[in-house]
Enzyme design. Structure first.
Site, PDB file in Angstrom:
ATOM      1  N   ASN A   7      -3.611 -35.895  49.156  1.00  0.00           N
ATOM      2  CA  ASN A   7      -3.520 -35.577  47.731  1.00  0.00           C
ATOM      3  C   ASN A   7      -2.979 -34.146  47.592  1.00  0.00           C
ATOM      4  OD1 ASN A   7      -4.212 -34.637  45.059  1.00  0.00           O
ATOM      5  ND2 ASN A   7      -5.576 -36.391  44.868  1.00  0.00           N
ATOM      6  N   HIS A  43      -2.119 -37.113  40.944  1.00  0.00           N
ATOM      7  CA  HIS A  43      -2.812 -37.504  39.714  1.00  0.00           C
ATOM      8  C   HIS A  43      -2.165 -36.725  38.569  1.00  0.00           C
ATOM      9  CE1 HIS A  43      -6.914 -38.470  37.654  1.00  0.00           C
ATOM     10  NE2 HIS A  43      -5.952 -38.346  36.756  1.00  0.00           N
ATOM     11  N   ARG A  45      -1.962 -35.598  35.254  1.00  0.00           N
ATOM     12  CA  ARG A  45      -2.755 -35.566  34.026  1.00  0.00           C
ATOM     13  C   ARG A  45      -1.874 -35.232  32.814  1.00  0.00           C
ATOM     14  NH1 ARG A  45      -8.183 -35.767  34.606  1.00  0.00           N
ATOM     15  NH2 ARG A  45      -9.006 -35.664  36.734  1.00  0.00           N
ATOM     16  N   GLU A  70      -2.697 -41.830  40.904  1.00  0.00           N
ATOM     17  CA  GLU A  70      -3.989 -41.994  40.257  1.00  0.00           C
ATOM     18  C   GLU A  70      -3.870 -41.678  38.769  1.00  0.00           C
ATOM     19  OE1 GLU A  70      -6.844 -40.379  43.909  1.00  0.00           O
ATOM     20  OE2 GLU A  70      -6.457 -39.125  42.152  1.00  0.00           O
ATOM     21  N   HIS A 190     -12.917 -38.551  47.558  1.00  0.00           N
ATOM     22  CA  HIS A 190     -13.588 -37.499  46.789  1.00  0.00           C
ATOM     23  C   HIS A 190     -14.575 -36.750  47.688  1.00  0.00           C
ATOM     24  CE1 HIS A 190     -13.897 -35.712  42.758  1.00  0.00           C
ATOM     25  NE2 HIS A 190     -15.072 -35.288  43.184  1.00  0.00           N
ATOM     26  N   ASP A 191     -14.262 -35.492  47.917  1.00  0.00           N
ATOM     27  CA  ASP A 191     -15.098 -34.568  48.698  1.00  0.00           C
ATOM     28  C   ASP A 191     -15.242 -34.957  50.170  1.00  0.00           C
ATOM     29  OD1 ASP A 191     -15.405 -32.991  46.486  1.00  0.00           O
ATOM     30  OD2 ASP A 191     -17.451 -33.638  46.030  1.00  0.00           O
ATOM     31  N   GLY A 213      -7.649 -34.380  49.363  1.00  0.00           N
ATOM     32  CA  GLY A 213      -6.828 -33.283  48.879  1.00  0.00           C
ATOM     33  C   GLY A 213      -7.495 -31.936  49.017  1.00  0.00           C
ATOM     34  N   HIS A 214      -8.526 -31.683  48.215  1.00  0.00           N
ATOM     35  CA  HIS A 214      -9.097 -30.344  48.119  1.00  0.00           C
ATOM     36  C   HIS A 214      -9.509 -29.784  49.476  1.00  0.00           C
ATOM     37  CE1 HIS A 214     -11.119 -26.973  46.156  1.00  0.00           C
ATOM     38  NE2 HIS A 214     -12.121 -27.173  46.997  1.00  0.00           N
TER      39      HIS A 214
END
Length: 237
Positions: A7, A43, A45, A70, A190-191, A213-214
């Site tokens: 991501n 993603h 937005r 996403e 996620h995470d 990603g993060h």
């Protein structure tokens, strides 16, 4: 084999903070592929605070691995999918103002809406994935919508992994097993990071894809992008 989709939202956030095109989002995506990533996730937005609409088209024209887009399936998102025709559309229920995705779909309450959306996405030849919480009932609801995959929302697992990893993973295993028994494929995201990814893969060995990603971008600040991607891929063996 579990694919790693990188991501790159955070790369766009960094670029947008100063204007211009540094770092170059497309170059990072191409480098991620060259370093072993099997997919790229974005993603876009509505406020374009990281990924811009123009980025999505630029990536479509250059990347060669699976493209995963996403988003909440509003008219704007559906138009992007119709034009881009990515490999996968991952549906998330968060509103435009949300900082990040923070919950899965209620696949029973939103069934009629999701059925309609997925029917349209499939008419474009796009694989569909629904973001769900770790609850076997939500997997059952997802299967009834006609989607191809679920994506397990792994924030709860990541948060509680260091306290009791067996308890943290239990509901995810149950949900994944239910989804698989209903003919769905399984993604997760996620995470997820270098600490908790390997155990997730061990307990759900048939994972099709993880989107990260993060944590991956943060790790790349210390280890370098190429080395970091290889480190994540090793957790998925």
């Amino acid at each position: 084999m579990t694919k790693l989709s990188v991501n790159i939202n955070k790369i766009a956030t960094l670029r947008n903070s100063r204007g211009g095109n540094n770092p170059d989002l497309v170059r990072v995506a191409l480098d991620a592929e060259r370093f072993g990533a099997q997919g790229i996730t974005v993603h876009p937005r509505p406020d374009e605070r990281h990924i811009r609409r123009s980025d999505v088209f630029a990536l479509r024209d250059t990347i060669s691995t699976e493209f995963n887009i996403e988003g909440y399936p509003d008219e704007r998102y559906m138009n992007i999918i119709a034009e881009i025709r990515p490999a996968q559309a991952t549906l998330v229920p968060d509103p435009p103002e949300a900082l990040t995705s923070n919950a899965g779909w209620d696949t029973y309450k939103e069934k009629d809406f999701l059925v309609e959306v997925i029917r349209e996405l499939k008419s474009y030849g796009v694989r569909t994935s629904i973001f769900v919480d770790p609850d076997p009932m939500m997997a059952e609801g997802a299967a009834a919508t006609g989607c191809d995959r679920i994506e397990l929302y792994t924030e709860h697992y990541a948060r509680h992994y260091h306290e009791d990893k067996e308890e943290a993973i239990a509901a995810y295993v149950a949900t994944a097993d239910k989804a698989r028994s209903l003919g769905l494929e399984i993604n997760a995201g996620h995470d997820l990071d270098l600490n908790n990814l390997k155990y997730l893969k061990e307990r759900i060995p048939y994972l099709d894809e993880v989107s990260i990603g993060h944590a991956l971008i943060c790790d790349a600040l210390y280890y370098g992008l190429e080395n970091t991607i290889q480190m994540y891929l090793r957790q998925l063996l």
